[in-house]
Design an enzyme around this catalytic site. Sequence first.
Site, PDB file in Angstrom:
ATOM      1  N   LYS A  44     -13.931   8.489  22.081  1.00 45.17           N
ATOM      2  CA  LYS A  44     -15.524   8.683  22.468  1.00 45.17           C
ATOM      3  C   LYS A  44     -15.566   8.249  23.988  1.00 45.17           C
ATOM      4  CE  LYS A  44     -20.035   8.686  22.429  1.00 45.17           C
ATOM      5  NZ  LYS A  44     -20.825   9.897  22.268  1.00 45.17           N
ATOM      6  N   SER A  45     -16.604   8.810  24.564  1.00 43.73           N
ATOM      7  CA  SER A  45     -16.676   8.525  25.914  1.00 43.73           C
ATOM      8  C   SER A  45     -17.074   7.230  26.131  1.00 43.73           C
ATOM      9  CB  SER A  45     -17.960   9.537  26.609  1.00 43.73           C
ATOM     10  OG  SER A  45     -17.698  11.069  26.704  1.00 43.73           O
ATOM     11  N   SER A  71     -28.789  13.515  19.781  1.00 42.21           N
ATOM     12  CA  SER A  71     -28.859  12.456  20.982  1.00 42.21           C
ATOM     13  C   SER A  71     -28.538  11.099  20.572  1.00 42.21           C
ATOM     14  CB  SER A  71     -30.497  12.505  21.195  1.00 42.21           C
ATOM     15  OG  SER A  71     -30.717  11.778  22.325  1.00 42.21           O
ATOM     16  N   GLY A  73     -26.896   9.049  22.787  1.00 39.47           N
ATOM     17  CA  GLY A  73     -27.013   8.194  23.765  1.00 39.47           C
ATOM     18  C   GLY A  73     -25.956   7.391  24.134  1.00 39.47           C
ATOM     19  N   LEU A  74     -24.665   7.993  23.997  1.00 41.98           N
ATOM     20  CA  LEU A  74     -23.288   7.293  24.363  1.00 41.98           C
ATOM     21  C   LEU A  74     -23.088   6.144  23.841  1.00 41.98           C
ATOM     22  CD1 LEU A  74     -21.282   7.965  26.358  1.00 41.98           C
ATOM     23  CD2 LEU A  74     -22.772   7.783  28.228  1.00 41.98           C
ATOM     24  N   ASN A 128     -16.206  12.862  31.858  1.00 44.02           N
ATOM     25  CA  ASN A 128     -17.182  13.392  31.301  1.00 44.02           C
ATOM     26  C   ASN A 128     -18.442  13.511  32.261  1.00 44.02           C
ATOM     27  OD1 ASN A 128     -19.451  14.341  29.596  1.00 44.02           O
ATOM     28  ND2 ASN A 128     -19.461  12.875  28.203  1.00 44.02           N
ATOM     29  N   CYS A 131     -22.802  14.313  29.776  1.00 46.36           N
ATOM     30  CA  CYS A 131     -23.801  13.714  28.650  1.00 46.36           C
ATOM     31  C   CYS A 131     -25.213  13.998  28.845  1.00 46.36           C
ATOM     32  CB  CYS A 131     -23.531  12.266  28.517  1.00 46.36           C
ATOM     33  SG  CYS A 131     -24.729  11.734  27.130  1.00 46.36           S
ATOM     34  N   ASN A 195     -19.822  21.050  26.935  1.00 43.15           N
ATOM     35  CA  ASN A 195     -20.386  19.919  26.072  1.00 43.15           C
ATOM     36  C   ASN A 195     -21.562  20.847  25.335  1.00 43.15           C
ATOM     37  OD1 ASN A 195     -21.698  17.532  25.456  1.00 43.15           O
ATOM     38  ND2 ASN A 195     -20.579  16.574  27.383  1.00 43.15           N
TER      39      ASN A 195
HETATM   40  O1  RRO Z   1     -23.425  10.452  23.255  1.00 40.07           O
HETATM   41  C1  RRO Z   1     -23.957  11.285  23.350  1.00 40.07           C
HETATM   42  O2  RRO Z   1     -25.372  11.360  23.019  1.00 40.07           O
HETATM   43  C2  RRO Z   1     -23.523  12.535  23.790  1.00 40.07           C
HETATM   44  C3  RRO Z   1     -22.297  12.466  24.851  1.00 40.07           C
HETATM   45 BR1  RRO Z   1     -22.092  11.086  25.597  1.00 40.07          BR
HETATM   46  C4  RRO Z   1     -22.069  14.027  25.400  1.00 40.07           C
HETATM   47  O3  RRO Z   1     -21.130  14.077  26.140  1.00 40.07           O
HETATM   48  N1  RRO Z   1     -22.521  14.902  24.543  1.00 40.07           N
HETATM   49  C5  RRO Z   1     -23.114  14.925  23.701  1.00 40.07           C
HETATM   50  O4  RRO Z   1     -23.526  15.953  22.993  1.00 40.07           O
HETATM   51  N2  RRO Z   1     -23.537  13.682  23.293  1.00 40.07           N
END
Ligand code: RRO
Length: 312
Positions: A44-45, A71, A73-74, A128, A131, A195
């Site tokens: 995961k990022s 959504s 939100g990382l 990334n 996002c 993405n």
């Molecule tokens: O965590 C997210 O909301 C998210 C990320 Br970081 C991303 O790069 N792409 C996405 O669809 N959701």
Amino acid sequence: ADISTTLAGVKLPNLLFNASGVCCQTEADLKLMVESESGSLITKSATFEQRDGNPSPRYTPLPGGIGSINSMGLPNEGYEYYLNYAKNYDYSSKKPLFISLSGLSLADNVKMCEAFVAADLPCVLEINYSCPNVPGKPQMGYDLEAMEHSLSVLAPIIKKPFGIKLPPYFDIAHFDQAAAVFNKFDNLAFVTCINSVGNGLAIDFETEEALIKPKDGFGGLGGLMVLNTALANVNAFHRRLPGKQVIGVGGVVSGKEAFLHVLAGASAVQIGTQLKEEGPGAFARIAKELSDIMVAKGYKTLEDFRGKVKTL
Ligand code: RRO
């Protein structure tokens, strides 16, 4: 058929793995990826600090199997968790490890990259730049000057081959301008396209409500509905980035879409929405379907047809 591939100089027993964000936030998720028939895995990022992410509901599949909206939100455990995972990873397993980093600032990306470089591990970084879901944080992939500056700082720190995760582009001029930036960086080895298609809105017809809670219902679209946008981005960058590779992601639900990504130029294929919906069994199924397609068409390896889409 042989569906093995090489990415950024590392060998994958097959071209399929998860799209970052799906089945990869915790050690338990990553264990499922290791145990699956995927050819690799990506985490995961990560941000510098742990994040809970946006309020739920924040992901849902869309009716009719057309895709998904999220959504998140990382949400992530913070980069030290993934660095620790990378330090303990069994690299002899034949499944290479990719690490996604998504710092909320260039300074955070610098600190995270320096920590991974200092650890001197055989994992590969994917930065990334796309996002769409952190309120107040624009997608850097749509600000080419900011992305070029970020790459000019990070590429010399990382030194070895690395990749970047891109948002979808929708204009030929943007493909040209983005590719011109990427071609300035020799150790930028691959671009991952795409993405999610940012800031879609899904509404329930009966209740007249948005399907997800964050950002008034706006979120990134994935799955079958983005297949053709993904194929265009894969092919546009495959044509414009000689000596670099493209990872295809978007709309892969079966071996057929994986085949189309490779025809468009993909050297590996990541799976997001379908993995989320089906679980890690998707890898064995899609690998078998792709292999069967190759046998039926008389292709022995991915190189036999990679990038060979015919134009009229
Ligand atoms: O965590 C997210 O909301 C998210 C990320 Br970081 C991303 O790069 N792409 C996405 O669809 N959701």
